[in-house]
Scaffold this active site. Structure first.
Site, PDB file in Angstrom:
ATOM      1  N   SER A 153     -10.221  -0.427   6.683  1.00  0.00           N
ATOM      2  CA  SER A 153      -9.515  -0.189   5.419  1.00  0.00           C
ATOM      3  C   SER A 153      -8.868  -1.413   4.792  1.00  0.00           C
ATOM      4  O   SER A 153      -8.435  -1.364   3.645  1.00  0.00           O
ATOM      5  CB  SER A 153      -8.450   0.897   5.605  1.00  0.00           C
ATOM      6  OG  SER A 153      -9.064   2.138   5.854  1.00  0.00           O
ATOM      7  N   SER A 213      -9.391   2.111   2.736  1.00  0.00           N
ATOM      8  CA  SER A 213      -8.424   2.874   1.972  1.00  0.00           C
ATOM      9  C   SER A 213      -7.406   2.001   1.233  1.00  0.00           C
ATOM     10  O   SER A 213      -6.640   2.503   0.416  1.00  0.00           O
ATOM     11  CB  SER A 213      -7.695   3.851   2.896  1.00  0.00           C
ATOM     12  OG  SER A 213      -6.976   3.155   3.899  1.00  0.00           O
ATOM     13  N   LYS A 258       0.833  -1.206   0.000  1.00  0.00           N
ATOM     14  CA  LYS A 258       0.000   0.000   0.000  1.00  0.00           C
ATOM     15  C   LYS A 258       0.870   1.260   0.000  1.00  0.00           C
ATOM     16  O   LYS A 258       1.917   1.296   0.653  1.00  0.00           O
ATOM     17  CB  LYS A 258      -0.904  -0.039   1.234  1.00  0.00           C
ATOM     18  CG  LYS A 258      -1.943   1.067   1.301  1.00  0.00           C
ATOM     19  CD  LYS A 258      -2.837   0.866   2.519  1.00  0.00           C
ATOM     20  CE  LYS A 258      -3.869   1.977   2.653  1.00  0.00           C
ATOM     21  NZ  LYS A 258      -4.765   1.764   3.798  1.00  0.00           N
TER      22      LYS A 258
END
Length: 573
Positions: A230, A206, A131
């Site tokens: 997330s 996210s 990420k």
């Protein structure tokens, strides 16, 4: 004349500032495009060196199968890395899914160093995606913000170091929403990421870039983060398995916490965790991470190795379950997923016990929202100075930036309405209490910390009274239509509960949306029939065929039991 000149000067300065921001964004996009070109060159080079590679076969293997073949030598790490790089390239990620923002150019050198090692590690030769905000040496961690562009990291984060120690090969970084406070996946630097299963849908967030890339077959294992869902939300939206561990089981201090964390303490625990296509992959990743190298690099992580015996156990479980949390009425497919999974578990010999999570309104309004916005979101708003707000975040941001006095006046005006339905009030006006007196920051946070402890004690007492091993509950879904996540932050109640409690929680896909679900959705009103309930109905419309997941929860430090329960659900479903 002076006033006109001053006004013109202000307008000019704003325009110049905005133009400077846009230029930095354009430069970041050019850098991204160059990195992807470099990835294509690497793919061509690896293809020449591994001309006989059976790419389709390699991509069809589970991570456990792939790890075994790499360890025994029947597959080379070069052929595996080429297969996944070529898959990412073939996806035309920029035009179709837009989930990759950087190529970790040191992956080939790292691969060569791995081949010279005597000890190969549990993840030897496994390509993994990372990420955006997780630091990788020689790369930026933008968090979707212009202020972080150009800040090249000088070393890998602890989790990346441990993954490399175990033989994994981080090869790409993936997209996120701006500030990671939104569970869509869009920022003005790298654009909107799409759900590979349906481009009209969001991949969630996210960790949305991770979800999209893994679901599209471009990665076999990804590392995301979770402070409100997330990891679990994109896993639910994209039909993946994802695990949010207990906070300090894999500790981190990411860029994202800068947005929530004012000078005093952040109450809600954020954590890193794995995302993959099956539960065994998550278990292998956790086993690899919970090693001596992790405990040495980060002494704040308790030295608790992965307990394989618990994960492999076949002992019948006593499972608490609930179909809705009383805050947001579940969509028809969410409710059906719990009902069907409950029956499968009962038929398999497990004991299912109804469970009602206590005081969810209080948890969301008084604990979660104030836990991440203990300064009324002032620090978050301050972080946007010199930046441009992404359209998907504007509805949230516009309420956060209201002056405190305005928020307090609105609190007084709206108090009679909120008494009837407190739902979502503090999500509109963070840290504006309609009950509490004005306190100093330190006293407020001390009181909040005590409230967290009291709520957690009450929740565990109810768990113990029913003698539960684990809990089965809904995962928000199916995937939202674009533009709705920023308007439905309150709908994360199903996931943010377990961030407040700091319990390990994972998501497993168990079904897909049916036409009957879609027909039933037409009659959905929610608990209150308010604008948020109406929006949830609109958000999940048109999802026939998309995955539906459930959430599996265990007590703190029992990741192995949580994974074992997830595996049971996965097998039965």
């Amino acid at each position: 004349a002076v006033l006109c000149s001053s006004a013109a000067a202000v307008v000019l300065l704003k325009w110049l500032g905005r133009r400077q921001v846009q230029q930095k964004m354009e430069e970041a996009r050019r850098t991204r495009d160059l990195a992807l070109e470099r990835m294509e060159k690497a793919a061509r080079r690896l293809k020449q060196e591994n001309s006989g590679t059976q790419t389709t076969y390699i991509l069809s293997l589970t991570m456990v199968e792939l790890a075994e073949k790499l360890k025994e030598g029947s597959l080379s790490p070069e052929s595996v890395l080429y297969s996944y790089i070529d898959k990412v390239k073939a996806l035309e990620v920029n035009r179709e899914v837009n989930c990759v923002i950087d190529f970790i150019h040191g992956c080939e050198d790292h691969l060569q160093r791995l081949k010279k090692r005597k000890e190969k590690g549990l993840l030897y030769g496994i390509p993994i995606s990372i990420k955006d905000h997780i630091n990788c040496k020689g790369h930026i961690s933008s968090a979707g913000m212009v202020k972080f562009l150009g800040q090249v990291k000088e070393e890998d984060s602890v989790i990346v170091q441990v993954l490399k120690h175990q033989g994994a090969i981080p090869f790409v970084k993936t997209n996120i929403p701006q500030t990671m406070i939104n569970y869509d996946c869009s920022n003005l630097i790298f654009g909107q990421t799409l759900n590979p299963l349906n481009h009209q849908k969001s991949p969630g967030g996210s960790s949305g870039g991770e979800g999209a890339l893994i679901a599209a077959g471009g990665s076999i294992l990804g590392i995301g983060s979770d402070i409100a869902g997330s990891i679990r939300l994109p896993s639910s939206f994209c039909g993946l398995c994802g695990l949010k561990p207990t906070g300090n089981r894999i500790r981190y201090i990411p860029t994202s916490l800068l947005f929530f964390h004012p000078p005093w303490r952040l109450q809600v625990t954020g954590m890193l965790g794995p995302m993959a296509r099956d539960v065994d992959s998550l278990a292998l990743c956790m086993k690899a991470l919970l090693c001596e190298e992790m405990f040495h690099l980060d002494p704040t992580v308790p030295p608790i190795p992965f307990n394989e015996e618990v994960y492999q156990s076949s002992k019948p479980l006593r499972i608490g379950y609930y179909e809705g949390d009383g805050y947001f009425q579940p969509s028809p497919s969410m409710k059906r997923a719990i009902q069907q999974t409950r029956k499968l578990l009962q038929d398999a010999g497990h004991t299912l016990v109804p469970f009602v999570p206590p005081k969810i309104d209080y948890m969301v309004d008084e604990l979660f929202t104030r836990g991440i916005f203990s300064d009324g979101a002032a620090h978050l708003v301050d972080c946007f100075k010199g930046d441009i707000v992404d359209p998907n975040l504007k509805s949230q941001f516009n309420t956060y930036r209201l002056p405190s006095l305005v928020k307090r006046i609105l609190a007084i005006i709206l108090k009679p309405i909120v008494i009837v339905s407190r739902k979502k009030f503090s999500l509109l006006f963070p840290c504006v209490s309609i009950d509490l007196p004005l306190l100093s920051n330190r006293h407020f946070c001390n009181l909040l910390s005590l409230s967290f402890q009291v709520y957690c004690t009450e929740f565990i007492a109810k768990w113990r009274k029913l003698r539960l091993d684990v809990i089965l509950c809904p995962a928000l879904g199916p995937a939202f239509n674009h533009g709705y996540a920023g308007k439905l932050f309150a709908a994360t109640s199903y996931t943010n509960l377990y961030n407040v409690l700091n319990f390990p929680a994972g998501v497993v896909p168990v079904s897909t949306v049916t036409r009957a679900d879609e027909e039933e959705l037409k009659h959905y009103r929610g608990h209150y029939g308010d604008p948020w309930d109406k929006r949830l109905k609109e958000a999940v419309e048109g999802a026939v065929g998309l995955p539906v997941a459930v959430q599996c929860v265990a007590l703190p430090w029992q990741e192995e039991l949580c994974l074992r329960f997830m595996k049971e659900v996965e097998t039965l479903a």
